[in-house]
Design a protein around this motif. Structure first.
Motif, PDB file in Angstrom:
ATOM      1  N   UNK A 163      -9.814 -45.900  22.541  1.00 55.70           N
ATOM      2  CA  UNK A 163     -10.017 -44.709  23.698  1.00 55.70           C
ATOM      3  C   UNK A 163      -9.293 -45.145  25.225  1.00 55.70           C
ATOM      4  N   UNK A 164      -8.268 -44.514  25.324  1.00 56.86           N
ATOM      5  CA  UNK A 164      -7.645 -44.844  26.532  1.00 56.86           C
ATOM      6  C   UNK A 164      -8.315 -44.261  27.902  1.00 56.86           C
ATOM      7  N   UNK A 165      -9.081 -45.300  28.598  1.00 54.66           N
ATOM      8  CA  UNK A 165     -10.102 -44.794  29.535  1.00 54.66           C
ATOM      9  C   UNK A 165      -9.403 -44.637  30.782  1.00 54.66           C
ATOM     10  N   UNK A 166      -9.290 -43.526  31.418  1.00 50.94           N
ATOM     11  CA  UNK A 166      -8.473 -43.466  32.730  1.00 50.94           C
ATOM     12  C   UNK A 166      -9.440 -42.954  33.830  1.00 50.94           C
ATOM     13  N   UNK A 167      -9.352 -43.185  35.023  1.00 50.88           N
ATOM     14  CA  UNK A 167      -9.960 -42.607  35.945  1.00 50.88           C
ATOM     15  C   UNK A 167      -9.751 -40.911  36.245  1.00 50.88           C
ATOM     16  N   UNK A 168     -10.776 -40.342  36.848  1.00 50.21           N
ATOM     17  CA  UNK A 168     -10.304 -38.964  37.140  1.00 50.21           C
ATOM     18  C   UNK A 168      -9.233 -38.792  38.232  1.00 50.21           C
ATOM     19  N   UNK A 169      -9.283 -39.777  39.094  1.00 47.42           N
ATOM     20  CA  UNK A 169      -7.998 -39.853  40.202  1.00 47.42           C
ATOM     21  C   UNK A 169      -6.666 -39.991  39.615  1.00 47.42           C
ATOM     22  N   UNK A 170      -6.830 -40.981  38.571  1.00 48.54           N
ATOM     23  CA  UNK A 170      -5.397 -41.268  37.901  1.00 48.54           C
ATOM     24  C   UNK A 170      -4.970 -40.018  37.232  1.00 48.54           C
ATOM     25  N   UNK A 171      -5.931 -39.427  36.573  1.00 48.71           N
ATOM     26  CA  UNK A 171      -5.684 -37.970  35.958  1.00 48.71           C
ATOM     27  C   UNK A 171      -4.873 -37.247  36.802  1.00 48.71           C
ATOM     28  N   UNK A 172      -5.531 -37.138  38.008  1.00 52.05           N
ATOM     29  CA  UNK A 172      -4.830 -36.119  38.723  1.00 52.05           C
ATOM     30  C   UNK A 172      -3.451 -36.315  39.201  1.00 52.05           C
ATOM     31  N   UNK A 173      -3.361 -37.583  39.323  1.00 49.22           N
ATOM     32  CA  UNK A 173      -2.056 -38.115  39.808  1.00 49.22           C
ATOM     33  C   UNK A 173      -0.896 -37.735  38.637  1.00 49.22           C
ATOM     34  N   UNK A 174      -1.302 -38.124  37.391  1.00 47.26           N
ATOM     35  CA  UNK A 174      -0.479 -37.936  36.032  1.00 47.26           C
ATOM     36  C   UNK A 174      -0.158 -36.249  35.894  1.00 47.26           C
ATOM     37  N   UNK A 175      -1.538 -35.695  36.216  1.00 48.85           N
ATOM     38  CA  UNK A 175      -1.269 -34.013  35.754  1.00 48.85           C
ATOM     39  C   UNK A 175      -0.158 -33.455  37.130  1.00 48.85           C
ATOM     40  N   UNK A 176      -0.296 -33.833  38.126  1.00 51.24           N
ATOM     41  CA  UNK A 176       0.443 -33.372  39.389  1.00 51.24           C
ATOM     42  C   UNK A 176       2.062 -33.769  39.110  1.00 51.24           C
ATOM     43  N   UNK A 177       2.245 -34.923  38.377  1.00 52.57           N
ATOM     44  CA  UNK A 177       3.675 -35.315  38.194  1.00 52.57           C
ATOM     45  C   UNK A 177       4.341 -34.376  37.025  1.00 52.57           C
ATOM     46  N   UNK A 178       3.464 -33.597  36.300  1.00 51.49           N
ATOM     47  CA  UNK A 178       3.974 -32.646  35.497  1.00 51.49           C
ATOM     48  C   UNK A 178       4.476 -31.371  36.241  1.00 51.49           C
ATOM     49  N   UNK A 179       3.853 -31.151  37.392  1.00 57.27           N
ATOM     50  CA  UNK A 179       4.132 -30.156  38.076  1.00 57.27           C
ATOM     51  C   UNK A 179       5.467 -30.322  38.828  1.00 57.27           C
ATOM     52  N   UNK A 180       5.428 -31.538  39.418  1.00 50.61           N
ATOM     53  CA  UNK A 180       6.660 -31.948  40.322  1.00 50.61           C
ATOM     54  C   UNK A 180       7.710 -32.478  39.960  1.00 50.61           C
ATOM     55  N   UNK A 181       7.787 -33.468  38.497  1.00 49.69           N
ATOM     56  CA  UNK A 181       8.843 -33.960  38.041  1.00 49.69           C
ATOM     57  C   UNK A 181       9.492 -33.033  36.845  1.00 49.69           C
ATOM     58  N   UNK A 182      10.769 -32.552  37.048  1.00 50.43           N
ATOM     59  CA  UNK A 182      11.296 -31.663  36.272  1.00 50.43           C
ATOM     60  C   UNK A 182      11.435 -32.106  34.605  1.00 50.43           C
ATOM     61  N   UNK A 183      11.545 -33.489  34.371  1.00 45.46           N
ATOM     62  CA  UNK A 183      11.486 -33.823  33.125  1.00 45.46           C
ATOM     63  C   UNK A 183      10.064 -34.275  32.465  1.00 45.46           C
ATOM     64  N   UNK A 184       8.831 -33.672  33.220  1.00 49.44           N
ATOM     65  CA  UNK A 184       7.566 -33.631  32.808  1.00 49.44           C
ATOM     66  C   UNK A 184       7.080 -32.338  32.729  1.00 49.44           C
ATOM     67  N   UNK A 185       7.866 -31.330  33.262  1.00 48.19           N
ATOM     68  CA  UNK A 185       7.102 -30.015  33.379  1.00 48.19           C
ATOM     69  C   UNK A 185       6.942 -29.639  31.980  1.00 48.19           C
ATOM     70  N   UNK A 186       7.519 -29.941  30.826  1.00 51.95           N
ATOM     71  CA  UNK A 186       7.297 -29.390  29.556  1.00 51.95           C
ATOM     72  C   UNK A 186       5.912 -29.882  29.132  1.00 51.95           C
ATOM     73  N   UNK A 187       5.276 -30.783  29.527  1.00 54.75           N
ATOM     74  CA  UNK A 187       3.880 -31.141  29.370  1.00 54.75           C
ATOM     75  C   UNK A 187       2.752 -30.561  30.115  1.00 54.75           C
TER      76      UNK A 187
END
Ligand code: AMP
Ligand code: MG
Length: 266
Positions: A163-187
């Motif tokens: 179980x990859x246990x991440x914090x809610x704050x870290x998830x927010x950071x990662x999800x926002x990268x999917x919006x802001x970083x073109x090579x992550x948009x596909x996710x």
């Protein structure tokens, strides 16, 4: 083991998502290749031995790094012997069967390492939180899962569950990268933000799953996942140590002297 398997009742709020497990980043960066090489050479032996299988199950919230962890842990392995299955929303055909039908078909054969990117656990996680089936259906699934995994273990499949246990704050950071970083948009998937609103419900569902189904034959490991280098190294080390314990062996040639003489004289 770098982390002990889950035992008893799990309270995820007490397990630090940002833990370093006593490691430091520079050392881990140097030792990661060594861990990957151990996994790869043992995988080769497991494949050659062709008697037993290893199944690694990965679960975690969206953007917890399931794909990246799998890529890193199996980086140097022979793709022929490693079968990765990503379980998505079940198809109409899959829904016409019991929830373990599609899972059983993907269980690794002798000699193989099977990797589940999501798994039968979705049937007590997303299915529970999103009310896809009533409690009278999902509740008995813990016992059904334990019986299923026991069957696999008794038939030569070693099971590890992460179980990859991440914090809610870290998830927010990662999800926002999917919006802001073109090579992550596909996710990017707007649905991930919907699920995020139910974070506490998901954590409760995870706690029940981890508490009900961590067994000797199929242990769960809670991996701190806020730091990528800790997460990937911990998983690679647990896999390497498990394969070492299995100690697969290259089959030895068994030729009689007579056969040997005949072959060499050809
Ligand atoms: P991803 O991992 O981003 O490719 O997304 C796969 C999606 O399929 C996730 O939202 C999962 O929750 C969903 N999923 C996987 N298995 C099931 C299941 N048995 N029932 C409902 N949804 C599922
Ligand atoms: Mg996704």
């Amino acid at each position: 083991m770098i982390i002990s398997p889950c035992q008893g009742r799990i309270d995820l709020s007490k397990l630090d998502t940002n833990a370093k497990l006593g490691l430091d980043k520079d050392t881990v960066e140097k030792q990661m290749l060594d861990a990957q090489q151990r996994v790869a050479s043992l995988q080769h032996k497991l494949w050659a031995e062709n008697k037993r299988a290893l199944l690694c199950v990965f679960q975690g919230m969206d953007a917890s790094g399931k794909d990246g962890t799998v890529r890193d842990a199996f980086f140097l392995t022979n793709p022929d012997g490693v079968k990765v299955t990503s379980f998505k929303v079940p198809s109409a055909e899959e829904l016409d069967h019991d929830f373990l039908w599609r899972i059983h078909k993907a269980v690794p054969a002798r000699g193989e390492i099977g990797v589940f990117n999501r798994s039968h656990y979705e049937d007590v996680l997303v299915v529970r939180v999103e009310n896809i089936v009533p409690e009278s259906v999902w509740r008995p699934r813990y016992a059904q899962i334990n019986a299923f995994e026991q069957l696999l273990a008794a038939n030569g499949v070693t099971i590890l569950k992460f179980f990859l246990h991440m914090s809610r704050d870290e998830q927010r950071k990662q999800l926002l990268e999917r919006i802001h970083e073109p090579d992550k948009n596909w996710k990017f998937n707007a649905d991930d933000f919907e699920k995020r609103k139910k974070w506490d419900d998901y954590m409760r569902a995870y706690e029940d799953a981890l508490s009900e189904t961590s067994t000797e034959h199929a242990p769960w490991f809670v991996i701190p996942a806020d730091r990528r280098w800790v997460r990937n190294y911990a998983v690679a080390m647990i896999i390497a140590e498990t394969l070492e314990r299995l100690d697969p062996e290259y089959p030895r040639l068994k030729l009689s002297e007579l056969e040997m003489e005949r072959l060499l004289s050809q």
